[in-house]
Design a protein around this motif. Structure first.
Motif, PDB file in Angstrom:
ATOM      1  N   TYR A  24      -6.783 -11.731  35.816  1.00 40.66           N
ATOM      2  CA  TYR A  24      -7.094 -11.173  34.503  1.00 40.66           C
ATOM      3  C   TYR A  24      -6.002 -10.227  34.016  1.00 40.66           C
ATOM      4  O   TYR A  24      -5.815 -10.063  32.804  1.00 40.66           O
ATOM      5  CB  TYR A  24      -8.417 -10.406  34.548  1.00 40.66           C
ATOM      6  CG  TYR A  24      -9.668 -11.257  34.602  1.00 40.66           C
ATOM      7  CD1 TYR A  24      -9.621 -12.638  34.417  1.00 40.66           C
ATOM      8  CD2 TYR A  24     -10.908 -10.675  34.829  1.00 40.66           C
ATOM      9  CE1 TYR A  24     -10.765 -13.405  34.467  1.00 40.66           C
ATOM     10  CE2 TYR A  24     -12.066 -11.431  34.876  1.00 40.66           C
ATOM     11  CZ  TYR A  24     -11.994 -12.791  34.700  1.00 40.66           C
ATOM     12  OH  TYR A  24     -13.147 -13.546  34.751  1.00 40.66           O
ATOM     13  N   THR A  25      -5.306  -9.584  34.946  1.00 35.47           N
ATOM     14  CA  THR A  25      -4.278  -8.617  34.542  1.00 35.47           C
ATOM     15  C   THR A  25      -3.231  -9.250  33.635  1.00 35.47           C
ATOM     16  O   THR A  25      -2.662  -8.571  32.777  1.00 35.47           O
ATOM     17  CB  THR A  25      -3.587  -8.015  35.780  1.00 35.47           C
ATOM     18  OG1 THR A  25      -3.128  -9.078  36.635  1.00 35.47           O
ATOM     19  CG2 THR A  25      -4.543  -7.124  36.560  1.00 35.47           C
ATOM     20  N   GLU A  26      -2.974 -10.561  33.797  1.00 32.49           N
ATOM     21  CA  GLU A  26      -1.987 -11.214  32.940  1.00 32.49           C
ATOM     22  C   GLU A  26      -2.488 -11.354  31.508  1.00 32.49           C
ATOM     23  O   GLU A  26      -1.696 -11.381  30.568  1.00 32.49           O
ATOM     24  CB  GLU A  26      -1.584 -12.574  33.512  1.00 32.49           C
ATOM     25  CG  GLU A  26      -0.771 -12.458  34.789  1.00 32.49           C
ATOM     26  CD  GLU A  26      -0.131 -13.771  35.206  1.00 32.49           C
ATOM     27  OE1 GLU A  26       0.079 -14.643  34.342  1.00 32.49           O
ATOM     28  OE2 GLU A  26       0.144 -13.917  36.417  1.00 32.49           O
ATOM     29  N   ILE A  27      -3.806 -11.437  31.329  1.00 31.27           N
ATOM     30  CA  ILE A  27      -4.363 -11.436  29.975  1.00 31.27           C
ATOM     31  C   ILE A  27      -4.408 -10.011  29.448  1.00 31.27           C
ATOM     32  O   ILE A  27      -4.097  -9.761  28.274  1.00 31.27           O
ATOM     33  CB  ILE A  27      -5.765 -12.073  29.953  1.00 31.27           C
ATOM     34  CG1 ILE A  27      -5.739 -13.491  30.557  1.00 31.27           C
ATOM     35  CG2 ILE A  27      -6.306 -12.121  28.529  1.00 31.27           C
ATOM     36  CD1 ILE A  27      -7.078 -14.176  30.571  1.00 31.27           C
ATOM     37  N   TRP A  28      -4.796  -9.059  30.308  1.00 30.17           N
ATOM     38  CA  TRP A  28      -4.839  -7.663  29.877  1.00 30.17           C
ATOM     39  C   TRP A  28      -3.473  -7.170  29.404  1.00 30.17           C
ATOM     40  O   TRP A  28      -3.395  -6.286  28.549  1.00 30.17           O
ATOM     41  CB  TRP A  28      -5.322  -6.777  31.024  1.00 30.17           C
ATOM     42  CG  TRP A  28      -6.712  -7.066  31.504  1.00 30.17           C
ATOM     43  CD1 TRP A  28      -7.691  -7.767  30.853  1.00 30.17           C
ATOM     44  CD2 TRP A  28      -7.288  -6.669  32.752  1.00 30.17           C
ATOM     45  NE1 TRP A  28      -8.823  -7.834  31.620  1.00 30.17           N
ATOM     46  CE2 TRP A  28      -8.612  -7.172  32.787  1.00 30.17           C
ATOM     47  CE3 TRP A  28      -6.819  -5.938  33.843  1.00 30.17           C
ATOM     48  CZ2 TRP A  28      -9.464  -6.952  33.871  1.00 30.17           C
ATOM     49  CZ3 TRP A  28      -7.655  -5.717  34.931  1.00 30.17           C
ATOM     50  CH2 TRP A  28      -8.969  -6.225  34.938  1.00 30.17           C
ATOM     51  N   ASP A  29      -2.398  -7.730  29.965  1.00 34.11           N
ATOM     52  CA  ASP A  29      -1.052  -7.309  29.572  1.00 34.11           C
ATOM     53  C   ASP A  29      -0.671  -7.776  28.168  1.00 34.11           C
ATOM     54  O   ASP A  29       0.311  -7.279  27.599  1.00 34.11           O
ATOM     55  CB  ASP A  29      -0.014  -7.859  30.564  1.00 34.11           C
ATOM     56  CG  ASP A  29      -0.023  -7.116  31.896  1.00 34.11           C
ATOM     57  OD1 ASP A  29      -0.589  -6.010  31.949  1.00 34.11           O
ATOM     58  OD2 ASP A  29       0.517  -7.660  32.879  1.00 34.11           O
ATOM     59  N   LEU A  30      -1.414  -8.734  27.622  1.00 34.68           N
ATOM     60  CA  LEU A  30      -1.108  -9.222  26.284  1.00 34.68           C
ATOM     61  C   LEU A  30      -1.507  -8.159  25.259  1.00 34.68           C
ATOM     62  O   LEU A  30      -2.486  -7.433  25.450  1.00 34.68           O
ATOM     63  CB  LEU A  30      -1.841 -10.532  26.018  1.00 34.68           C
ATOM     64  CG  LEU A  30      -1.470 -11.690  26.952  1.00 34.68           C
ATOM     65  CD1 LEU A  30      -2.341 -12.911  26.659  1.00 34.68           C
ATOM     66  CD2 LEU A  30       0.003 -12.051  26.805  1.00 34.68           C
ATOM     67  N   ASN A  83      -7.593  -5.625  26.256  1.00 33.44           N
ATOM     68  CA  ASN A  83      -7.788  -4.313  26.872  1.00 33.44           C
ATOM     69  C   ASN A  83      -7.911  -4.437  28.381  1.00 33.44           C
ATOM     70  O   ASN A  83      -8.508  -5.396  28.892  1.00 33.44           O
ATOM     71  CB  ASN A  83      -9.064  -3.649  26.324  1.00 33.44           C
ATOM     72  CG  ASN A  83      -9.001  -3.417  24.834  1.00 33.44           C
ATOM     73  OD1 ASN A  83      -7.978  -2.963  24.316  1.00 33.44           O
ATOM     74  ND2 ASN A  83     -10.086  -3.728  24.129  1.00 33.44           N
ATOM     75  N   THR A  84      -7.382  -3.474  29.087  1.00 36.22           N
ATOM     76  CA  THR A  84      -7.516  -3.422  30.539  1.00 36.22           C
ATOM     77  C   THR A  84      -8.994  -3.327  30.916  1.00 36.22           C
ATOM     78  O   THR A  84      -9.790  -2.671  30.228  1.00 36.22           O
ATOM     79  CB  THR A  84      -6.762  -2.202  31.095  1.00 36.22           C
ATOM     80  OG1 THR A  84      -5.381  -2.321  30.726  1.00 36.22           O
ATOM     81  CG2 THR A  84      -6.870  -2.125  32.603  1.00 36.22           C
ATOM     82  N   ASN A  85      -9.345  -4.004  31.991  1.00 33.98           N
ATOM     83  CA  ASN A  85     -10.707  -4.023  32.545  1.00 33.98           C
ATOM     84  C   ASN A  85     -11.701  -4.805  31.686  1.00 33.98           C
ATOM     85  O   ASN A  85     -12.915  -4.674  31.859  1.00 33.98           O
ATOM     86  CB  ASN A  85     -11.231  -2.601  32.780  1.00 33.98           C
ATOM     87  CG  ASN A  85     -10.411  -1.867  33.818  1.00 33.98           C
ATOM     88  OD1 ASN A  85      -9.967  -2.459  34.810  1.00 33.98           O
ATOM     89  ND2 ASN A  85     -10.194  -0.575  33.602  1.00 33.98           N
ATOM     90  N   ASP A  86     -11.203  -5.626  30.775  1.00 32.25           N
ATOM     91  CA  ASP A  86     -12.073  -6.565  30.063  1.00 32.25           C
ATOM     92  C   ASP A  86     -12.406  -7.703  31.028  1.00 32.25           C
ATOM     93  O   ASP A  86     -11.524  -8.454  31.443  1.00 32.25           O
ATOM     94  CB  ASP A  86     -11.338  -7.107  28.834  1.00 32.25           C
ATOM     95  CG  ASP A  86     -12.205  -8.009  27.968  1.00 32.25           C
ATOM     96  OD1 ASP A  86     -13.248  -8.478  28.450  1.00 32.25           O
ATOM     97  OD2 ASP A  86     -11.817  -8.265  26.809  1.00 32.25           O
ATOM     98  N   ASN A  87     -13.670  -7.825  31.380  1.00 31.56           N
ATOM     99  CA  ASN A  87     -14.075  -8.833  32.364  1.00 31.56           C
ATOM    100  C   ASN A  87     -14.619 -10.108  31.728  1.00 31.56           C
ATOM    101  O   ASN A  87     -15.172 -10.967  32.418  1.00 31.56           O
ATOM    102  CB  ASN A  87     -15.111  -8.244  33.324  1.00 31.56           C
ATOM    103  CG  ASN A  87     -14.475  -7.247  34.271  1.00 31.56           C
ATOM    104  OD1 ASN A  87     -13.392  -7.491  34.806  1.00 31.56           O
ATOM    105  ND2 ASN A  87     -15.124  -6.103  34.468  1.00 31.56           N
TER     106      ASN A  87
END
Length: 342
Positions: free
Chosen positions: A130-136, A140-144
């Motif tokens: 997920y961190t690779e999507i959060w980096d876009l 948002n960070t920690n979006d599950n």
């Protein structure tokens, strides 16, 4: 315009059973018990998309009726679970049929049948954190990613570009455009605009194949990011009108834009050069340095090509280690004026 669906699909025992039954393997939809559950039009559409009589499937309950109306052939589904995108699929045929869905999946105790059914014209197991999507930039960070989410427009494009997903529908559209332009030039007729080519109706006259998910560049960027990590260096991805940068680095040495490529061959060096020059004018702070990042050392002539335009070349030497061949200060200063004034 391709829609992207983020589909939770591995977070509970029922979802994992569905995965095992209809994603890990293809379903024989042409067997009698399932043919009888399909309408003639649905059966015809499935056979046109999957001539072998087999396909992977997923479904959604009535709680997602409105969302599922927005999903069509050629759209992309990210199947998520366990903090990863576990698979990427490309939608083949969509339809609503409770009787057919019930031949594959037990009904949900609360919402009933998984009657919003879609086949997958292409599918690729993945393990993208997920961190690779959060980096876009738009996430948002920690979006599950709880619950089905439908992304359209710029946000969908951001996911496709950011995760390196190339759909078979997009590839066929390019092929159709090439053929149409060539035919028009030979015949001396008007060239058809890309938006007037409707290829999705005939996209899936073939057996399912993997979606192309480019992971080499993402892994290279991750390793390089680790190598430059420090408290005074800020690393992010930047959304620009020209697309999403692989890295936008701000630190004691100024602002740097980095474009990673999966190969050091001439084609990829040229792509990196073009993209960097396209991104540079859109940096919030004037870019001090542009850098092409490669998995191995490019040939001398490729490095010289980058240096001619004031662009540094960084390449991987051993795991976790990178070497930089910097462009001359004069070349960089000359080009920086072009970056800032564009």
């Amino acid at each position: 315009m391709t829609v992207v669906a983020i589909q939770p699909s591995y977070g509970n025992p029922a979802a994992r059973r569905h995965w095992k039954d209809t994603l890990d393997q293809e379903v024989h939809f042409a067997e009698p018990s399932r043919i009888n559950a399909l309408t003639p039009d649905q059966h015809t559409a499935l056979l046109a998309a999957h001539p072998t009589g087999k396909a992977r499937f997923w479904g959604a309950t009535k709680a997602q009726d409105k969302n599922m109306q927005r999903l069509h052939s050629g759209d992309v589904v990210l199947f998520t679970g366990g903090n990863h995108v576990r698979g990427v699929g490309e939608v083949g045929v969509t339809f609503r049929n409770a009787a057919f869905a019930d031949t594959m999946w037990s009904q949900d105790p609360k919402h009933g049948s998984w009657h919003n059914v879609y086949s997958l014209a292409a599918f690729q197991p993945t393990r993208i954190p997920y961190t690779e999507i959060w980096d876009l930039p738009s996430f948002n960070t920690n979006d599950n990613f709880m619950g089905l989410r439908i992304l359209e427009g710029a946000k969908a494009d951001e996911v496709l570009q950011g995760l390196g997903i190339e759909t078979t529908a997009a590839a066929l559209e390019l092929t159709a455009l090439e053929s149409a332009v060539a035919a028009a030039l030979v015949a001396g007729t008007q060239i058809i605009a890309a938006e007037n080519l409707h290829t999705q109706e005939t996209t899936y006259q073939r057996d399912a194949r993997p979606v192309l998910v480019r992971r080499a560049e993402a892994l290279l960027v991750r390793e390089y990011t680790t190598s430059i990590s420090s408290p005074d260096v800020q690393v992010q991805r930047l959304q620009t009108p020209a697309g999403i940068t692989d890295l936008h680095v701000t630190g004691p040495d100024g602002t740097e834009i980095v474009e990673a490529k999966r190969s050091a061959d001439h084609r990829f060096v040229r792509e990196a050069l073009a993209q960097l020059l396209d991104y540079a004018p859109h940096s919030p702070e004037p870019a001090d340095r542009l850098t092409g990042l490669f998995p191995s050392r490019p040939a001398d002539r490729e490095i010289a090509l980058l240096h001619r335009y004031g662009i540094d070349c960084v390449f991987r030497t051993t795991p976790g280690d990178f070497e930089r061949f910097a462009a001359s200060a004069d070349a960089r200063d000359h080009m920086r004026r072009a970056w800032s004034e564009a």
